[in-house]
Design a protein around this motif. Structure first.
Motif, short mmCIF file in Angstrom:
data_model
loop_
_atom_site.label_atom_id
_atom_site.label_comp_id
_atom_site.label_asym_id
_atom_site.label_seq_id
_atom_site.Cartn_x
_atom_site.Cartn_y
_atom_site.Cartn_z
N HIS A 79 -34.06 21.56 -2.51
CA HIS A 79 -33.80 19.97 -2.44
C HIS A 79 -33.45 19.64 -3.97
O HIS A 79 -35.04 20.21 -5.00
N HIS A 81 -32.08 18.21 -8.46
CA HIS A 81 -30.14 17.81 -8.82
C HIS A 81 -29.61 18.43 -9.94
O HIS A 81 -30.39 20.01 -10.53
N CYS A 97 -37.61 16.01 -7.87
CA CYS A 97 -37.19 14.44 -7.98
C CYS A 97 -37.79 13.52 -8.22
O CYS A 97 -39.50 13.58 -8.15
N HIS A 114 -29.86 11.13 -1.60
CA HIS A 114 -29.05 10.92 -2.79
C HIS A 114 -29.37 11.97 -3.69
O HIS A 114 -29.01 12.94 -3.11
ZN LIG Z 1 -33.79 14.00 -5.06
#
Ligand SMILES: [Zn+2]
Ligand SMILES: [Zn+2]
Length: 126
Positions: A79, A81, A97, A114
């Motif tokens: 995970h 971004h 995150c 998200h």
């Molecule tokens: Zn995240």
């Protein structure tokens, strides 16, 4: 086109994505892979990227309002971004995150997923 040439092009494209360390656009994959296979055409890159995506080896990175980028499935499985540089148009991985996003959704809603894309200028462009 011979099968051998096909494989060489495909390998060059895969290696480009695996060694980039950040998500790449089709154009970026094309430019970098051409250093290895000078005759490589952009349509071959599209085809190879589609095959790699279908095989689950790479994943599409959606950047709002931008062309899609691609990263390895291994990178995608952790995970994280992304940061989009508005000057050089490169996309970079961002660790971490903010979390606690479930608190933002309205009463009764269930947050399942998200995507966060930061944008600005990268260190080379700042
Ligand atoms: Zn995240
Ligand atoms: Zn930049």
């Amino acid at each position: 086109m011979t099968e051998r040439r096909n494989t060489r092009q495909h390998d060059a494209i895969r290696a480009t994505i695996e060694t980039a360390g950040r998500p790449l656009s089709i154009d970026e994959i094309h430019r970098a892979s051409k250093a290895v296979v000078p005759t490589l055409g952009v349509r071959t890159v599209y085809r190879a990227v589609r095959r790699l995506e279908e095989a689950g080896e790479i994943a599409r990175v959606i950047v709002p309002g931008q062309t899609d980028r691609y990263e390895t499935a291994t990178a995608a499985s952790h995970h994280h971004h992304h940061f989009h540089c508005l000057v050089c148009d490169r996309v970079f991985d961002v660790d971490g995150c903010p979390g606690r996003l479930a608190a933002m959704v309205p009463e009764g809603f269930v947050l399942q997923h998200h995507e966060i894309t930061l944008s600005g200028r990268c260190d080379a462009c700042a």
